[in-house]
Design an enzyme around this catalytic site. Sequence first.
Site, PDB file in Angstrom:
ATOM      1  N   SER A   1       0.865  -1.184   0.000  1.00  0.00           N
ATOM      2  CA  SER A   1       0.000   0.000   0.000  1.00  0.00           C
ATOM      3  C   SER A   1       0.899   1.231   0.000  1.00  0.00           C
ATOM      4  O   SER A   1       2.081   1.152   0.362  1.00  0.00           O
ATOM      5  CB  SER A   1      -0.843  -0.017   1.274  1.00  0.00           C
ATOM      6  OG  SER A   1      -1.470   1.235   1.491  1.00  0.00           O
TER       7      SER A   1
ATOM      8  N   TYR B   1      -1.851  -1.307  10.631  1.00  0.00           N
ATOM      9  CA  TYR B   1      -2.059  -1.546   9.197  1.00  0.00           C
ATOM     10  C   TYR B   1      -0.862  -0.996   8.400  1.00  0.00           C
ATOM     11  O   TYR B   1      -0.282  -1.685   7.559  1.00  0.00           O
ATOM     12  CB  TYR B   1      -3.367  -0.905   8.721  1.00  0.00           C
ATOM     13  CG  TYR B   1      -3.566  -1.059   7.235  1.00  0.00           C
ATOM     14  CD1 TYR B   1      -3.952  -2.289   6.706  1.00  0.00           C
ATOM     15  CD2 TYR B   1      -3.326  -0.006   6.356  1.00  0.00           C
ATOM     16  CE1 TYR B   1      -4.107  -2.453   5.347  1.00  0.00           C
ATOM     17  CE2 TYR B   1      -3.483  -0.160   4.992  1.00  0.00           C
ATOM     18  CZ  TYR B   1      -3.873  -1.388   4.486  1.00  0.00           C
ATOM     19  OH  TYR B   1      -4.005  -1.556   3.135  1.00  0.00           O
TER      20      TYR B   1
ATOM     21  N   LYS C   1       2.004  -3.068   6.123  1.00  0.00           N
ATOM     22  CA  LYS C   1       2.277  -2.852   4.706  1.00  0.00           C
ATOM     23  C   LYS C   1       3.742  -2.448   4.481  1.00  0.00           C
ATOM     24  O   LYS C   1       4.322  -2.745   3.432  1.00  0.00           O
ATOM     25  CB  LYS C   1       1.318  -1.802   4.137  1.00  0.00           C
ATOM     26  CG  LYS C   1      -0.136  -2.287   4.123  1.00  0.00           C
ATOM     27  CD  LYS C   1      -0.290  -3.567   3.320  1.00  0.00           C
ATOM     28  CE  LYS C   1      -1.698  -4.075   3.223  1.00  0.00           C
ATOM     29  NZ  LYS C   1      -1.830  -5.329   2.461  1.00  0.00           N
TER      30      LYS C   1
HETATM   31  N1  LIG Z   1      -8.726  -0.272  -0.993  1.00  0.00           N
HETATM   32  C1  LIG Z   1      -7.643   0.453  -0.747  1.00  0.00           C
HETATM   33  O1  LIG Z   1      -7.695   1.703  -0.689  1.00  0.00           O
HETATM   34  C2  LIG Z   1      -6.312  -0.237  -0.579  1.00  0.00           C
HETATM   35  C3  LIG Z   1      -5.165   0.576  -0.632  1.00  0.00           C
HETATM   36  C4  LIG Z   1      -3.925  -0.031  -0.479  1.00  0.00           C
HETATM   37  C5  LIG Z   1      -3.835  -1.389  -0.295  1.00  0.00           C
HETATM   38  N2  LIG Z   1      -4.958  -2.149  -0.244  1.00  0.00           N
HETATM   39  C6  LIG Z   1      -4.782  -3.599  -0.044  1.00  0.00           C
HETATM   40  O2  LIG Z   1      -5.377  -4.290  -1.133  1.00  0.00           O
HETATM   41  C7  LIG Z   1      -5.698  -5.620  -0.725  1.00  0.00           C
HETATM   42  C8  LIG Z   1      -7.105  -5.942  -1.161  1.00  0.00           C
HETATM   43  O3  LIG Z   1      -8.020  -5.108  -0.448  1.00  0.00           O
HETATM   44  P1  LIG Z   1      -9.305  -4.447  -1.124  1.00  0.00           P
HETATM   45  O4  LIG Z   1      -9.142  -2.982  -1.049  1.00  0.00           O
HETATM   46  O5  LIG Z   1      -9.564  -5.067  -2.450  1.00  0.00           O
HETATM   47  O6  LIG Z   1     -10.421  -4.818  -0.046  1.00  0.00           O
HETATM   48  P2  LIG Z   1     -11.625  -5.875  -0.063  1.00  0.00           P
HETATM   49  O7  LIG Z   1     -12.531  -5.598  -1.208  1.00  0.00           O
HETATM   50  O8  LIG Z   1     -12.176  -5.834   1.322  1.00  0.00           O
HETATM   51  O9  LIG Z   1     -10.921  -7.287  -0.315  1.00  0.00           O
HETATM   52  C9  LIG Z   1     -10.206  -7.968   0.684  1.00  0.00           C
HETATM   53  C10 LIG Z   1      -9.998  -9.404   0.237  1.00  0.00           C
HETATM   54  O10 LIG Z   1      -9.220 -10.052   1.262  1.00  0.00           O
HETATM   55  C11 LIG Z   1      -9.808 -11.286   1.566  1.00  0.00           C
HETATM   56  N3  LIG Z   1      -9.586 -11.634   2.969  1.00  0.00           N
HETATM   57  C12 LIG Z   1      -9.823 -10.878   4.069  1.00  0.00           C
HETATM   58  N4  LIG Z   1      -9.578 -11.592   5.182  1.00  0.00           N
HETATM   59  C13 LIG Z   1      -9.169 -12.835   4.774  1.00  0.00           C
HETATM   60  C14 LIG Z   1      -8.794 -14.025   5.445  1.00  0.00           C
HETATM   61  N5  LIG Z   1      -8.827 -14.120   6.785  1.00  0.00           N
HETATM   62  N6  LIG Z   1      -8.437 -15.109   4.709  1.00  0.00           N
HETATM   63  C15 LIG Z   1      -8.444 -15.045   3.344  1.00  0.00           C
HETATM   64  N7  LIG Z   1      -8.800 -13.959   2.651  1.00  0.00           N
HETATM   65  C16 LIG Z   1      -9.173 -12.865   3.363  1.00  0.00           C
HETATM   66  C17 LIG Z   1     -11.301 -11.107   1.293  1.00  0.00           C
HETATM   67  O11 LIG Z   1     -11.868 -12.365   0.940  1.00  0.00           O
HETATM   68  P3  LIG Z   1     -13.055 -13.111   1.773  1.00  0.00           P
HETATM   69  O12 LIG Z   1     -13.802 -12.067   2.535  1.00  0.00           O
HETATM   70  O13 LIG Z   1     -13.849 -13.777   0.700  1.00  0.00           O
HETATM   71  O14 LIG Z   1     -12.332 -14.076   2.642  1.00  0.00           O
HETATM   72  C18 LIG Z   1     -11.306 -10.154   0.098  1.00  0.00           C
HETATM   73  O15 LIG Z   1     -11.320 -10.858  -1.113  1.00  0.00           O
HETATM   74  C19 LIG Z   1      -5.480  -5.655   0.791  1.00  0.00           C
HETATM   75  O16 LIG Z   1      -4.244  -6.269   1.071  1.00  0.00           O
HETATM   76  C20 LIG Z   1      -5.450  -4.185   1.181  1.00  0.00           C
HETATM   77  O17 LIG Z   1      -4.697  -3.968   2.343  1.00  0.00           O
HETATM   78  C21 LIG Z   1      -6.195  -1.602  -0.391  1.00  0.00           C
END
Ligand SMILES: NC(=O)c1ccc[n+]([C@@H]2O[C@H](COP(=O)([O-])OP(=O)(O)OC[C@H]3O[C@@H](n4cnc5c(N)ncnc54)[C@H](OP(=O)(O)O)[C@@H]3O)[C@@H](O)[C@H]2O)c1
Length: 264
Positions: A140, A153, A157
């Site tokens: 991130s 968090y 990262k």
């Molecule tokens: N959105 C942002 O602004 C942002 C910015 C920087 C980085 N990120 C990173 O991007 C990545 C994806 O996040 P997102 O933004 O796409 O959010 P999201 O839509 O909430 O997706 C999170 C994913 O992680 C999976 N997950 C959560 N807990 C889990 C567990 N215990 N075991 C296995 N899978 C799990 C969920 O799958 P299930 O619920 O089906 O298990 C879901 O598919 C994360 O690493 C996040 O930190 C996001």
Amino acid sequence: MTEYTLITGATSGIGRALAVEFAKRGNNLIIASRNLPKMRAAQKELQAKYSIKVIPVVSDLSQPTAPQKLYNYCHKNKLTVSVLVNNSGFGLKANLQVEQDLAECERLFQVNLHAVLQLSMLFGRAMKKRRRGYILNVASTAAFQPMPYAALYGASKAFVLALSEALHIELQDYGVGVTALCPGLTDTNFFQNGKPTVPGWLYKLVTPELAARRAVKALYQKKIYIIPYFQHWLIAQFSRFGTRKTIARIMRRLEKMRKKIRIL
Ligand SMILES: NC(=O)c1ccc[n+]([C@@H]2O[C@H](COP(=O)([O-])OP(=O)(O)OC[C@H]3O[C@@H](n4cnc5c(N)ncnc54)[C@H](OP(=O)(O)O)[C@@H]3O)[C@@H](O)[C@H]2O)c1
């Protein structure tokens, strides 16, 4: 020998968009998360649309044994993973670190750090032996500086970014590419407490599709890291200037604005 791209957390957001991006390139997929109905829906859609094979595997990465079980499943079923995407991750609800629930912190530790480390080691070792493969670890822009009000968090990262950059150098002589994907604010289910409130001119909320498209391109170009959006890249560069305390204070301001925090 059929090769697969293994993506953790491909049920929503960036992971789901990454699954589509790899599917467009004809990659067969193994998708791993907790939600089987959502994975089945993704399987049905991607197989029909892109004529690829999609294997869903239920895996709760907050369980310490989950990464090894996932690896064992692939090994037992002779599924060669040529691309690993460590995408699963989440943030915490409370703002102040001292007020977080400790059990939640431990779950975050398992998913955001431990699973990324263990899967990178297990599949990275096999890739090193074959002398080819790719690992995309989702960090991130939070990795570039301390994150008051999102302390653990941000630290998780920073771990993912530092680990991935070191692995990139260690594995480059073995034909294995390692890239850290560092998205800024992206429009997904990540924000449990409502969408961020930072004005667009200061910080734009980008689509997961844009992040995924640029990430996959960077992975195959063997880049060490990628911040998919220029404005987010520019803000991440601020951490190179100013004292550590000044940078931490600026981030406190941004986070206060993003989460509408008032100090009581
Ligand atoms: N959105 C942002 O602004 C942002 C910015 C920087 C980085 N990120 C990173 O991007 C990545 C994806 O996040 P997102 O933004 O796409 O959010 P999201 O839509 O909430 O997706 C999170 C994913 O992680 C999976 N997950 C959560 N807990 C889990 C567990 N215990 N075991 C296995 N899978 C799990 C969920 O799958 P299930 O619920 O089906 O298990 C879901 O598919 C994360 O690493 C996040 O930190 C996001």
